[in-house]
Design a protein around this motif. Sequence first.
Motif, mmCIF file in Angstrom:
data_model
loop_
_atom_site.group_PDB
_atom_site.id
_atom_site.type_symbol
_atom_site.label_atom_id
_atom_site.label_comp_id
_atom_site.label_asym_id
_atom_site.label_seq_id
_atom_site.Cartn_x
_atom_site.Cartn_y
_atom_site.Cartn_z
ATOM 1 N N ASN A 3 0.791 -1.234 0.000
ATOM 2 C CA ASN A 3 0.000 0.000 0.000
ATOM 3 C C ASN A 3 0.827 1.290 0.000
ATOM 4 O O ASN A 3 0.263 2.374 -0.073
ATOM 5 C CB ASN A 3 -1.010 0.067 1.152
ATOM 6 C CG ASN A 3 -2.200 -0.827 0.883
ATOM 7 O OD1 ASN A 3 -2.528 -1.098 -0.278
ATOM 8 N ND2 ASN A 3 -2.824 -1.314 1.936
ATOM 9 N N SER A 4 2.155 1.171 0.094
ATOM 10 C CA SER A 4 2.974 2.375 -0.051
ATOM 11 C C SER A 4 3.104 2.718 -1.531
ATOM 12 O O SER A 4 2.972 1.849 -2.401
ATOM 13 C CB SER A 4 4.383 2.142 0.526
ATOM 14 O OG SER A 4 4.318 1.995 1.923
ATOM 15 N N ASP A 5 3.373 3.997 -1.814
ATOM 16 C CA ASP A 5 3.666 4.380 -3.197
ATOM 17 C C ASP A 5 4.863 3.575 -3.690
ATOM 18 O O ASP A 5 5.843 3.398 -2.943
ATOM 19 C CB ASP A 5 4.005 5.876 -3.282
ATOM 20 C CG ASP A 5 2.762 6.755 -3.273
ATOM 21 O OD1 ASP A 5 1.640 6.216 -3.167
ATOM 22 O OD2 ASP A 5 2.918 7.984 -3.367
ATOM 23 N N ALA A 6 4.795 3.135 -4.939
ATOM 24 C CA ALA A 6 5.918 2.378 -5.510
ATOM 25 C C ALA A 6 6.979 3.363 -6.007
ATOM 26 O O ALA A 6 7.161 3.570 -7.200
ATOM 27 C CB ALA A 6 5.424 1.462 -6.625
ATOM 28 N N ASP A 7 7.640 4.001 -5.040
ATOM 29 C CA ASP A 7 8.783 4.894 -5.304
ATOM 30 C C ASP A 7 10.022 4.092 -4.922
ATOM 31 O O ASP A 7 10.301 3.899 -3.726
ATOM 32 C CB ASP A 7 8.738 6.149 -4.427
ATOM 33 C CG ASP A 7 7.483 6.989 -4.629
ATOM 34 O OD1 ASP A 7 6.729 6.732 -5.582
ATOM 35 O OD2 ASP A 7 7.269 7.907 -3.812
ATOM 36 N N LEU A 8 10.766 3.630 -5.918
ATOM 37 C CA LEU A 8 11.859 2.696 -5.641
ATOM 38 C C LEU A 8 13.098 3.046 -6.437
ATOM 39 O O LEU A 8 13.008 3.595 -7.546
ATOM 40 C CB LEU A 8 11.424 1.270 -6.025
ATOM 41 C CG LEU A 8 10.171 0.715 -5.346
ATOM 42 C CD1 LEU A 8 9.717 -0.568 -6.040
ATOM 43 C CD2 LEU A 8 10.436 0.446 -3.875
ATOM 44 N N ILE A 9 14.256 2.712 -5.866
ATOM 45 C CA ILE A 9 15.493 2.800 -6.650
ATOM 46 C C ILE A 9 16.149 1.425 -6.693
ATOM 47 O O ILE A 9 16.081 0.658 -5.730
ATOM 48 C CB ILE A 9 16.476 3.840 -6.064
ATOM 49 C CG1 ILE A 9 16.883 3.504 -4.627
ATOM 50 C CG2 ILE A 9 15.885 5.241 -6.132
ATOM 51 C CD1 ILE A 9 17.961 4.426 -4.059
ATOM 52 N N LEU A 10 16.763 1.134 -7.829
ATOM 53 C CA LEU A 10 17.564 -0.084 -7.970
ATOM 54 C C LEU A 10 19.010 0.349 -8.128
ATOM 55 O O LEU A 10 19.369 1.008 -9.110
ATOM 56 C CB LEU A 10 17.122 -0.877 -9.208
ATOM 57 C CG LEU A 10 15.942 -1.854 -9.018
ATOM 58 C CD1 LEU A 10 14.672 -1.143 -8.597
ATOM 59 C CD2 LEU A 10 15.699 -2.625 -10.312
ATOM 60 N N LEU A 11 19.820 0.041 -7.115
ATOM 61 C CA LEU A 11 21.213 0.476 -7.101
ATOM 62 C C LEU A 11 22.122 -0.721 -7.340
ATOM 63 O O LEU A 11 21.994 -1.750 -6.669
ATOM 64 C CB LEU A 11 21.535 1.159 -5.765
ATOM 65 C CG LEU A 11 22.906 1.816 -5.622
ATOM 66 C CD1 LEU A 11 22.817 3.058 -4.728
ATOM 67 C CD2 LEU A 11 23.975 0.876 -5.072
ATOM 68 N N ASP A 12 23.019 -0.574 -8.308
ATOM 69 C CA ASP A 12 23.999 -1.620 -8.601
ATOM 70 C C ASP A 12 25.252 -1.336 -7.770
ATOM 71 O O ASP A 12 25.984 -0.389 -8.054
ATOM 72 C CB ASP A 12 24.330 -1.614 -10.094
ATOM 73 C CG ASP A 12 25.357 -2.681 -10.454
ATOM 74 O OD1 ASP A 12 25.919 -3.316 -9.529
ATOM 75 O OD2 ASP A 12 25.604 -2.868 -11.654
#
Length: 460
Positions: free
Chosen positions: A386-395
Amino acid sequence: MSLLIKNGRIITAADDYVADIFIEGEKISLIGKELSIPAGQTIDADGMLVMPGGIDPHVHLDMPFMGTFSSDSYETGTRAALHGGTTMVIDFVLQKQGHSLREALTEWQSRANGNCLGDYSFHMAVTDFNEHTRQEIQTMITHEGITSFKTFMAYKGALMIDDRQMTGLMQEVKKQGGMVTVHATNGDMIDYLVAKHKAEGKLSPLYHYLSQPEVTEAEASARFADMANYTGCPGYIVHLTCEGALNAVRQATRRNQHVFVETCIQYLLLDASRYEQDFDSAKWVMSPPLREKKDQATLWAGINQGLVNVVATDHCPFKWEQKLMGKDDFSKIPNGHPAIEHRMELLYSEGVHKGRITLNKYVEVTSTNPAKIFGMFPRKGTIAVNSDADLILLDPHAQHTITAAGHHMNVDYSAYEGWELQGKIKTVLLRGKVAVNDGECLVEKGYGQFIKRHKVSGKI
Ligand SMILES: [Zn+2]
């Protein structure tokens, strides 16, 4: 629209585990092991760190200042922020003395609304607290979702409010469920030192630094903490830079008071030796100025002690020709430096990779705490159903170098030119949409939404 992120290592302020994230529309709808759900788009996050999008609660975009404007618009600033993994910013509306909060908000909305790529909110800077202003506080909190009120203890005649106004503002803001934030430096002491140095013909950028000694910040931070304690108002010190000021906050904890503290990435990584160069030093002219190495050590320790809650930027870029306004007089150099794009990767590389802070702490100070302190949690600031799908993918294995030629901010130099970083943000999602992928921005201006914030308690 649905999206499935497979096999990422999910990091929140509390957790660290490998799982899949299923997103429907703008929200996270399911998190689990080896999900097999048909999705419109699938992202393989094997080997990636999946973390909440960054929230930078201290930026100045398109801000009128000294007859000019900070050089990033809401469009260029929020685009650069997205490239660096910051999915939301909080900017500042500045009340003009003699005018209402409403007039200022309308003016700022005219520049920001419809122009942001990333999500945004405003702090309201109160520069003239009177009976009319007092009556506007409740509307700002309840109707506009603006729950934090910025004050300046410096810049007399333009932005500064005195202690009488501060006390009145704190009482009203506490009553209405908001928070008072502060630029805590002793304006009178600084005004005296600036005038003294100018009278002595000491006009180089070094004297910007020497006009704002540590004591000016330590004194004001202690005074602010005392007033917040007396009124019971939740308090937050922006861009805290030094040991003396942090000790004032530490002292306040002895009476069971917690004043929230924000530092900025530059105060952790850069020191006052930058002012020993020629006019090139103007790149780092900001207020408060960069401090000593011992202050950097204090701030890193303060993060781990839970005294420093947030790492922001105070992003306020000016092009070199604008900095040249102060070529012959340090007091005319526009204050501020560009950092909105690099905060997340700098803090990962210098903080996590170099072993100064944990991954969980990294998420806490870049996203979770700003969301909690400013009334957006758990919609923002975490990875949860239920949280906003604000995501980062860090390599974590990728390396890159910061250059002015390669950045996306609208400024013609970098304050971190040539810095080599470990770890690169490859993919950024904002409300379920891939906003940046492999250096390409995939959202347009207008995608960013104004986020109304809820009342705050002063506890997290
Ligand atoms: Zn600022």
